[in-house]
Design a protein around this motif. Structure first.
Motif, PDB file in Angstrom:
ATOM      1  N   GLU A 319       0.871  -1.173   0.000  1.00  0.00           N
ATOM      2  CA  GLU A 319       0.000   0.000   0.000  1.00  0.00           C
ATOM      3  C   GLU A 319       0.903   1.216   0.000  1.00  0.00           C
ATOM      4  N   ILE A 320       0.449   2.302  -0.628  1.00  0.00           N
ATOM      5  CA  ILE A 320       1.185   3.558  -0.506  1.00  0.00           C
ATOM      6  C   ILE A 320       0.286   4.575   0.186  1.00  0.00           C
ATOM      7  N   ILE A 321       0.919   5.449   0.949  1.00  0.00           N
ATOM      8  CA  ILE A 321       0.196   6.537   1.601  1.00  0.00           C
ATOM      9  C   ILE A 321       0.839   7.839   1.149  1.00  0.00           C
ATOM     10  N   VAL A 322       0.021   8.735   0.687  1.00  0.00           N
ATOM     11  CA  VAL A 322       0.475   9.907  -0.054  1.00  0.00           C
ATOM     12  C   VAL A 322       0.362  11.171   0.798  1.00  0.00           C
ATOM     13  N   ALA A 323       1.454  11.910   0.856  1.00  0.00           N
ATOM     14  CA  ALA A 323       1.462  13.240   1.484  1.00  0.00           C
ATOM     15  C   ALA A 323       1.623  14.282   0.389  1.00  0.00           C
ATOM     16  N   SER A 324       0.921  15.398   0.522  1.00  0.00           N
ATOM     17  CA  SER A 324       0.975  16.448  -0.493  1.00  0.00           C
ATOM     18  C   SER A 324       0.939  17.812   0.185  1.00  0.00           C
ATOM     19  N   ALA A 325       2.102  18.426   0.313  1.00  0.00           N
ATOM     20  CA  ALA A 325       2.186  19.764   0.911  1.00  0.00           C
ATOM     21  C   ALA A 325       1.984  20.794  -0.197  1.00  0.00           C
ATOM     22  N   ILE A 326       0.725  21.142  -0.444  1.00  0.00           N
ATOM     23  CA  ILE A 326       0.367  22.068  -1.518  1.00  0.00           C
ATOM     24  C   ILE A 326      -0.335  23.267  -0.894  1.00  0.00           C
ATOM     25  N   TYR A 327       0.103  24.456  -1.254  1.00  0.00           N
ATOM     26  CA  TYR A 327      -0.386  25.689  -0.620  1.00  0.00           C
ATOM     27  C   TYR A 327      -1.853  25.949  -0.933  1.00  0.00           C
ATOM     28  N   ASP A 328      -2.221  25.888  -2.182  1.00  0.00           N
ATOM     29  CA  ASP A 328      -3.584  26.221  -2.591  1.00  0.00           C
ATOM     30  C   ASP A 328      -4.488  25.009  -2.411  1.00  0.00           C
ATOM     31  N   HIS A 329      -5.581  25.182  -1.662  1.00  0.00           N
ATOM     32  CA  HIS A 329      -6.451  24.049  -1.350  1.00  0.00           C
ATOM     33  C   HIS A 329      -7.059  23.439  -2.610  1.00  0.00           C
ATOM     34  N   LYS A 330      -7.474  24.261  -3.548  1.00  0.00           N
ATOM     35  CA  LYS A 330      -8.051  23.725  -4.784  1.00  0.00           C
ATOM     36  C   LYS A 330      -7.018  22.923  -5.569  1.00  0.00           C
ATOM     37  N   ALA A 331      -5.781  23.399  -5.561  1.00  0.00           N
ATOM     38  CA  ALA A 331      -4.719  22.656  -6.247  1.00  0.00           C
ATOM     39  C   ALA A 331      -4.431  21.337  -5.541  1.00  0.00           C
ATOM     40  N   ARG A 332      -4.550  21.329  -4.208  1.00  0.00           N
ATOM     41  CA  ARG A 332      -4.358  20.082  -3.460  1.00  0.00           C
ATOM     42  C   ARG A 332      -5.462  19.085  -3.803  1.00  0.00           C
ATOM     43  N   LEU A 333      -6.706  19.550  -3.836  1.00  0.00           N
ATOM     44  CA  LEU A 333      -7.801  18.676  -4.244  1.00  0.00           C
ATOM     45  C   LEU A 333      -7.567  18.144  -5.654  1.00  0.00           C
ATOM     46  N   ARG A 334      -7.156  19.003  -6.545  1.00  0.00           N
ATOM     47  CA  ARG A 334      -6.922  18.594  -7.935  1.00  0.00           C
ATOM     48  C   ARG A 334      -5.813  17.554  -8.024  1.00  0.00           C
ATOM     49  N   SER A 335      -4.773  17.712  -7.229  1.00  0.00           N
ATOM     50  CA  SER A 335      -3.674  16.751  -7.231  1.00  0.00           C
ATOM     51  C   SER A 335      -4.168  15.362  -6.846  1.00  0.00           C
ATOM     52  N   TYR A 336      -4.955  15.284  -5.779  1.00  0.00           N
ATOM     53  CA  TYR A 336      -5.453  13.978  -5.347  1.00  0.00           C
ATOM     54  C   TYR A 336      -6.471  13.409  -6.339  1.00  0.00           C
ATOM     55  N   GLU A 337      -7.227  14.279  -6.989  1.00  0.00           N
ATOM     56  CA  GLU A 337      -8.178  13.801  -7.998  1.00  0.00           C
ATOM     57  C   GLU A 337      -7.439  13.199  -9.189  1.00  0.00           C
ATOM     58  N   LEU A 338      -6.411  13.883  -9.659  1.00  0.00           N
ATOM     59  CA  LEU A 338      -5.626  13.374 -10.782  1.00  0.00           C
ATOM     60  C   LEU A 338      -4.923  12.066 -10.412  1.00  0.00           C
ATOM     61  N   LEU A 339      -4.393  12.002  -9.184  1.00  0.00           N
ATOM     62  CA  LEU A 339      -3.735  10.762  -8.747  1.00  0.00           C
ATOM     63  C   LEU A 339      -4.730   9.615  -8.711  1.00  0.00           C
ATOM     64  N   ALA A 340      -5.939   9.875  -8.250  1.00  0.00           N
ATOM     65  CA  ALA A 340      -6.956   8.828  -8.211  1.00  0.00           C
ATOM     66  C   ALA A 340      -7.250   8.311  -9.602  1.00  0.00           C
ATOM     67  N   ASP A 341      -7.252   9.198 -10.583  1.00  0.00           N
ATOM     68  CA  ASP A 341      -7.544   8.781 -11.948  1.00  0.00           C
ATOM     69  C   ASP A 341      -6.501   7.819 -12.509  1.00  0.00           C
ATOM     70  N   VAL A 342      -5.240   8.003 -12.093  1.00  0.00           N
ATOM     71  CA  VAL A 342      -4.174   7.137 -12.636  1.00  0.00           C
ATOM     72  C   VAL A 342      -3.783   6.017 -11.690  1.00  0.00           C
ATOM     73  N   GLY A 343      -4.184   6.119 -10.412  1.00  0.00           N
ATOM     74  CA  GLY A 343      -3.651   5.162  -9.438  1.00  0.00           C
ATOM     75  C   GLY A 343      -4.655   4.338  -8.688  1.00  0.00           C
ATOM     76  N   ILE A 344      -5.948   4.562  -8.906  1.00  0.00           N
ATOM     77  CA  ILE A 344      -6.949   3.827  -8.140  1.00  0.00           C
ATOM     78  C   ILE A 344      -7.915   3.158  -9.110  1.00  0.00           C
ATOM     79  N   THR A 345      -8.071   1.848  -8.957  1.00  0.00           N
ATOM     80  CA  THR A 345      -9.019   1.109  -9.772  1.00  0.00           C
ATOM     81  C   THR A 345     -10.415   1.287  -9.190  1.00  0.00           C
ATOM     82  N   LYS A 346     -11.312   1.808  -9.997  1.00  0.00           N
ATOM     83  CA  LYS A 346     -12.672   2.031  -9.525  1.00  0.00           C
ATOM     84  C   LYS A 346     -13.449   0.721  -9.533  1.00  0.00           C
ATOM     85  N   PRO A 347     -14.310   0.485  -8.518  1.00  0.00           N
ATOM     86  CA  PRO A 347     -15.087  -0.737  -8.493  1.00  0.00           C
ATOM     87  C   PRO A 347     -16.083  -0.810  -9.649  1.00  0.00           C
TER      88      PRO A 347
END
Length: 347
Positions: A319-347
């Motif tokens: 398992e990996i656990i991801v830390a993201s020190a991003i200043y802008d909250h919207k950019a932080r949300l976007r980062s995790y959304e993009l990562l989910a698209d490439v790194g998480i298999t949807k049921p």
């Protein structure tokens, strides 16, 4: 332990075949407040649940102007109450700072409120400086050397041994099956996790040097237990994902400034990104920060995917656990959304 994926074997794994989780340090950005930070954490957790992240952990730090999760158990309750199914826990609680009984009661309460969703990750570092440690009322023996004894006491509150005459009981807590993880950045917790048959999480997102030896130590010495039949290792990685490589590299300068301040002996709130770090650090400081953050994936979705695939090949993590020190909250949300698209298999 009833979690899925806990019996995975150490064959070649791919990112989309393993759980991906979030380590939220509840950053307080420059000019903002803890109240805003905690609202942002809840919003991130709610999105993360929709995007398919497996667990959401918060970490104990004290006397840190840029981190809002000092009362870690309280924040875990805040996040768990605002989500529905995602696991929520500590990454970690610094056991030397606390009475084992208090932790058993706190996490027993959390598990009673949110059954089947709470993780208890434990570390032995102080999470603070010496002055703050004294303010936490830690005694002279609370330097982490007695961590195995404290851990044994904590576990006994959850599951007293047969015929135990314990006169102090953790209510709530006693009889509850709360997964306990050991966290570390060296071989100590790797060895102890292996001996006790517990899952192990390594803080490679800020302490990369000993990652591979610690994983080998853990896996080669693992003893099956009632909690876990085969070793289960989670590794930390910094991920900053944006629509382009250039934007991600710019966002990453906030994390670079954060760790630069740490090596300079300073603390502060998370700073906004800058166009270039060249005038901010010296070449020597750049090398130290680069080494500290060497387990990072920064770039567009395609770039991040390539970097994480290499990370998986290197570590064979469960398992990996991801830390993201991003200043802008919207950019932080976007980062995790993009990562989910490439790194998480949807049921």
């Amino acid at each position: 332990m009833t979690e899925q994926n806990m019996n995975s074997s150490h064959t070649s794994k791919q990112l989309q075949n393993i759980p991906v989780s979030i380590l939220d340090l509840a950053p307080i950005t420059e000019g903002s407040t803890a109240a805003v930070s905690l609202r942002n954490s809840l919003e991130l957790a709610q999105h993360a649940e929709q995007w398919g992240y497996h667990r959401y952990w918060l970490a104990e730090h004290h006397n840190m102007p840029g981190i809002a999760s000092s009362a870690t158990s309280v924040v875990i309750g805040h996040i768990a109450a605002g989500t529905k199914k995602m696991r929520v826990g500590s990454g970690g609680i610094m056991l030397p700072n606390h009475s084992p009984l208090v932790i058993a009661e706190q996490f027993g309460t959390l598990e009673s409120l949110f059954p089947g969703r709470i993780d208890l990750g434990l570390g032995r570092a102080p999470g603070s400086d010496q002055l703050t440690s004294r303010a936490l009322r830690r005694g002279p023996g609370s330097d982490g050397q007695d961590f195995p004894e404290r851990l044994g006491e904590l576990r006994s509150y959850f599951h007293p041994t047969s015929g135990s005459s314990m006169r102090v009981r953790a209510i709530p807590g006693e009889g509850l099956d709360i997964p306990i993880w050991l966290l570390g950045s060296s071989g100590f917790s790797a060895q102890l996790s292996a001996q006790l048959g517990l899952p192990f999480a390594f803080a490679s997102h800020f302490a990369p040097d000993y990652l591979l030896p610690a994983l080998d130590l853990y896996r080669s010495n693992f003893k099956p237990s009632g909690e876990l039949q085969t070793p289960y290792a989670m590794v930390g990685v910094n991920v900053i994902c944006a629509d382009t490589d250039e934007e991600a590299q710019r966002l990453a300068t906030s994390a670079q400034q954060q760790f630069l301040n740490i090596i300079r002996g300073r603390t502060g709130q998370l700073k906004p990104p800058v166009d270039s770090m060249d005038s901010v650090w010296t070449p020597q400081e750049k090398a130290v920060v680069g080494r500290t953050l060497s387990f990072s994936a920064i770039g567009s979705p395609a770039t991040v995917r390539q970097q994480l695939d290499r990370f998986m090949d290197m570590t064979d993590a469960d398992e990996i656990i991801v830390a993201s020190a991003i200043y802008d909250h919207k950019a932080r949300l976007r980062s995790y959304e993009l990562l989910a698209d490439v790194g998480i298999t949807k049921p």
